[in-house]
Design a protein around this motif. Structure first.
Motif, PDB file in Angstrom:
ATOM      1  N   ILE A   1       0.837  -1.205   0.000  1.00  0.00           N
ATOM      2  CA  ILE A   1       0.000   0.000   0.000  1.00  0.00           C
ATOM      3  C   ILE A   1       0.876   1.262   0.000  1.00  0.00           C
ATOM      4  CG2 ILE A   1      -1.895   1.211   1.150  1.00  0.00           C
ATOM      5  CD1 ILE A   1      -2.619  -1.630   0.072  1.00  0.00           C
TER       6      ILE A   1
ATOM      7  N   LYS B   1      -0.237   4.640  -0.187  1.00  0.00           N
ATOM      8  CA  LYS B   1      -0.849   5.925   0.176  1.00  0.00           C
ATOM      9  C   LYS B   1      -0.096   6.639   1.294  1.00  0.00           C
ATOM     10  CE  LYS B   1      -3.928   4.202   3.707  1.00  0.00           C
ATOM     11  NZ  LYS B   1      -5.019   3.269   3.936  1.00  0.00           N
TER      12      LYS B   1
ATOM     13  N   VAL C   1      -8.093   0.687  -2.270  1.00  0.00           N
ATOM     14  CA  VAL C   1      -8.482   0.209  -0.935  1.00  0.00           C
ATOM     15  C   VAL C   1      -9.518   1.080  -0.228  1.00  0.00           C
ATOM     16  CG1 VAL C   1      -6.359  -1.096  -0.533  1.00  0.00           C
ATOM     17  CG2 VAL C   1      -6.517   1.258   0.286  1.00  0.00           C
TER      18      VAL C   1
ATOM     19  N   LEU D   1     -11.946  -2.644  -3.135  1.00  0.00           N
ATOM     20  CA  LEU D   1     -12.730  -3.107  -2.003  1.00  0.00           C
ATOM     21  C   LEU D   1     -14.095  -2.432  -2.120  1.00  0.00           C
ATOM     22  CD1 LEU D   1     -10.049  -2.623   0.834  1.00  0.00           C
ATOM     23  CD2 LEU D   1     -10.314  -4.538  -0.757  1.00  0.00           C
TER      24      LEU D   1
ATOM     25  N   ARG E   1     -15.954   0.503  10.586  1.00  0.00           N
ATOM     26  CA  ARG E   1     -15.711   1.405   9.464  1.00  0.00           C
ATOM     27  C   ARG E   1     -16.480   0.795   8.299  1.00  0.00           C
ATOM     28  NH1 ARG E   1      -9.792   3.236   7.329  1.00  0.00           N
ATOM     29  NH2 ARG E   1     -10.197   1.586   5.811  1.00  0.00           N
ATOM     30  N   GLU E   2     -15.824   0.475   7.178  1.00  0.00           N
ATOM     31  CA  GLU E   2     -16.595  -0.007   6.039  1.00  0.00           C
ATOM     32  C   GLU E   2     -16.867  -1.505   6.143  1.00  0.00           C
ATOM     33  OE1 GLU E   2     -13.410   0.101   6.292  1.00  0.00           O
ATOM     34  OE2 GLU E   2     -12.374  -0.071   4.364  1.00  0.00           O
TER      35      GLU E   2
ATOM     36  N   ASN F   1     -11.438  -4.966   7.501  1.00  0.00           N
ATOM     37  CA  ASN F   1     -10.573  -3.897   7.941  1.00  0.00           C
ATOM     38  C   ASN F   1     -10.718  -3.768   9.451  1.00  0.00           C
ATOM     39  OD1 ASN F   1      -8.848  -1.710   6.891  1.00  0.00           O
ATOM     40  ND2 ASN F   1     -10.257  -0.509   8.128  1.00  0.00           N
TER      41      ASN F   1
ATOM     42  N   GLY G   1      -4.575  -5.078   7.442  1.00  0.00           N
ATOM     43  CA  GLY G   1      -3.360  -4.372   7.048  1.00  0.00           C
ATOM     44  C   GLY G   1      -2.184  -4.714   7.954  1.00  0.00           C
ATOM     45  N   THR G   2      -1.317  -3.737   8.132  1.00  0.00           N
ATOM     46  CA  THR G   2      -0.128  -3.912   8.970  1.00  0.00           C
ATOM     47  C   THR G   2      -0.468  -4.430  10.363  1.00  0.00           C
ATOM     48  OG1 THR G   2       1.009  -2.155   7.806  1.00  0.00           O
ATOM     49  CG2 THR G   2       1.786  -2.625  10.032  1.00  0.00           C
TER      50      THR G   2
ATOM     51  N   ARG H   1      -2.998  -6.339   3.293  1.00  0.00           N
ATOM     52  CA  ARG H   1      -2.729  -5.080   2.595  1.00  0.00           C
ATOM     53  C   ARG H   1      -1.777  -4.272   3.479  1.00  0.00           C
ATOM     54  NH1 ARG H   1      -8.144  -5.974   3.576  1.00  0.00           N
ATOM     55  NH2 ARG H   1      -8.165  -4.168   4.952  1.00  0.00           N
ATOM     56  N   ILE H   2      -0.515  -4.209   3.088  1.00  0.00           N
ATOM     57  CA  ILE H   2       0.492  -3.681   4.012  1.00  0.00           C
ATOM     58  C   ILE H   2       1.243  -2.481   3.437  1.00  0.00           C
ATOM     59  CG2 ILE H   2       2.573  -4.239   5.321  1.00  0.00           C
ATOM     60  CD1 ILE H   2       1.606  -7.089   5.463  1.00  0.00           C
TER      61      ILE H   2
ATOM     62  N   TYR I   1       3.906   7.282  11.223  1.00  0.00           N
ATOM     63  CA  TYR I   1       3.037   7.209  10.043  1.00  0.00           C
ATOM     64  C   TYR I   1       2.423   8.547   9.629  1.00  0.00           C
ATOM     65  CZ  TYR I   1      -0.430   5.312   6.807  1.00  0.00           C
ATOM     66  OH  TYR I   1      -1.176   5.042   5.695  1.00  0.00           O
TER      67      TYR I   1
HETATM   68  C1  LIG Z   1      -4.512   2.177   4.435  1.00  0.00           C
HETATM   69  C2  LIG Z   1      -5.170   0.891   4.301  1.00  0.00           C
HETATM   70  C3  LIG Z   1      -4.417  -0.275   4.402  1.00  0.00           C
HETATM   71  C4  LIG Z   1      -2.950  -0.289   4.679  1.00  0.00           C
HETATM   72  O1  LIG Z   1      -2.663   0.241   5.936  1.00  0.00           O
HETATM   73  P1  LIG Z   1      -1.183   0.228   6.534  1.00  0.00           P
HETATM   74  O2  LIG Z   1      -1.386   0.585   7.960  1.00  0.00           O
HETATM   75  O3  LIG Z   1      -0.401   1.267   5.779  1.00  0.00           O
HETATM   76  O4  LIG Z   1      -0.624  -1.097   6.360  1.00  0.00           O
HETATM   77  C5  LIG Z   1      -5.088  -1.464   4.236  1.00  0.00           C
HETATM   78  N1  LIG Z   1      -6.411  -1.512   3.992  1.00  0.00           N
HETATM   79  C6  LIG Z   1      -7.163  -0.420   3.894  1.00  0.00           C
HETATM   80  C7  LIG Z   1      -8.629  -0.542   3.630  1.00  0.00           C
HETATM   81  C8  LIG Z   1      -6.577   0.827   4.044  1.00  0.00           C
HETATM   82  O5  LIG Z   1      -7.340   1.923   3.943  1.00  0.00           O
END
Ligand SMILES: *Cc1c(COP(=O)(O)O)cnc(C)c1O
Length: 363
Positions: A35, A37, A80, A99, A132-133, A163, A202-203, A222-223, A344
């Motif tokens: 990821i 962003k 994402v 997603l 959340r979603e 998530n 994620g992380t 998703r990392i 972060y």
């Molecule tokens: C930002 C995000 C991630 C990744 O998050 P990290 O903390 O950077 O690993 C994974 N999934 C979703 C839906 C996100 O919005």
């Protein structure tokens, strides 16, 4: 001559961390979407994460994925953040899968994919309590999966995901991820095929993974942070992954004033530049430095970790960060450069700020 504040982005370290994390995940049968962003989608970073073993590259921002698509990037691109109705055309054009949690959004993606003569991938989100979603009830999730599979010809159901630890700060656990695994199994039975993706977060799922607590059925994470900002793992999660380099990003700022001043403000205290009334410890008269860097670059100076372990970040206004250097062994001079690791939020803000110079280090 370098200009400051300067954000240094070390691609070799990013590659190295990506390799460690993707190999670790592979040992548990998990593919990694890298990821981007968190560092503003810098394309060189995305390329390094793909080379380092990421199965997909993802972002919450379709514009960051568009830049990659336009550069001819050939790794699948994952959006994402659940898509906005106003961006459906771009989503289908510039990403390969996203997603999704809403039936109406699925319908729109399907008709747009048909228009663009594509089959577009979707991962349905299941809310396991972080609020959340995601679809809240398993029955509704299964219904939606069947709907995509049998009624939407231009969408391909890649899988399901969840998530955690975002809005509700709910920790990933064997129990909540088992609910995702069970839903995946039920969907597979109904469809009579396997899902490519069962995405367990994620992380923040990494700490559970290294402790062996992630159910086998989970095959995707998703990392971002766990690769590009690895100091959060020991700091917030008591997790050490051998070999991860904390210096993918280093922020440098220049000293513009050196002085000795009291530590407690003088006069009646109201609120600071941001409307808060912080607590000030009275530690007597101390040596301090001001660097030309502030919360408008960073978000919040508490996310700075000075490389000089004897230095303390006292606080910041929009453009000035005040450092206590009283106990530092180095003799700082006006114009010296101070180096920080960044957590972060500061990585996110500095990488997006036009006022922070960027330097990409390739070796
Ligand atoms: C930002 C995000 C991630 C990744 O998050 P990290 O903390 O950077 O690993 C994974 N999934 C979703 C839906 C996100 O919005």
């Amino acid at each position: 001559m370098d200009r400051y504040p300067l954000l240094e982005f070390n691609l070799k370290k990013l590659y190295h961390n990506t390799e460690i994390v993707t190999k670790l995940c592979e040992n548990y049968g998990i593919k990694v979407a890298g990821i981007i962003k968190g560092f503003g989608g810098i394309p060189e970073g995305a390329e390094e994460m793909a080379k380092g073993g990421c199965y997909q590259i993802g972002s919450s921002r379709i514009d960051q994925l568009r830049v990659l698509k336009e550069r001819g990037f050939d790794v699948p691109l994952l959006l994402v953040r659940i898509p906005m109705m106003c961006e459906i055309e771009d989503v289908v054009k510039y990403s390969d899968l996203s997603l999704v949690s809403e039936k109406e959004t699925l319908d729109l993606l399907n008709s747009e994919a048909k228009k663009q003569d594509k089959v577009y991938g979707v991962v349905l989100m299941y809310d396991l309590g972080d609020l959340r979603e995601g679809v809240f009830l398993k029955e509704d999730l299964i219904k939606l999966a069947l709907y995509v599979e049998y009624d939407l010809n231009n969408l391909y159901l890649e899988g399901i995901g969840t998530n955690l630890s975002c809005y509700g700060s709910v920790a990933p656990s064997t129990e909540n991820l088992n609910r995702l695994a069970e839903a995946a199994t039920e969907i597979e039975e109904k469809l009579n095929r396997n899902l490519n993706i069962v995405s367990g977060g994620g992380t923040t799922t990494l700490p559970l993974l290294v402790r062996g607590g992630v159910p086998k059925k989970i095959n995707h994470l998703r990392i971002g942070e766990g690769i590009n900002n690895t100091q959060d793992l020991p700091l917030y999660w008591d997790t050490n992954i051998e070999g991860l380099d904390p210096d993918v990003f280093v922020l440098k700022a220049q000293i513009v004033e050196l002085n000795e001043k009291p530590t407690h403000p003088i006069g009646q205290l109201m609120v600071n530049a941001f409307g808060d009334l912080p607590h000030y410890d009275d530690r007597g008269i101390r040596k301090r430095a001001i660097v030309a860097l502030g919360n408008q670059d960073l978000g919040d100076s508490s996310r700075l970790v000075p490389k000089d372990k004897d230095m303390i970040v006292l606080g910041a206004s929009s453009d000035h960060t005040i450092l206590d250097i009283h106990d530092c062994k180095s003799q700082y001079k006006l114009g010296d450069i101070v180096e920080f690791n960044i957590l972060y939020q500061a990585m996110l803000m500095t990488s997006l700020s036009d006022y922070v110079h960027k330097k990409i280090i390739k070796y």
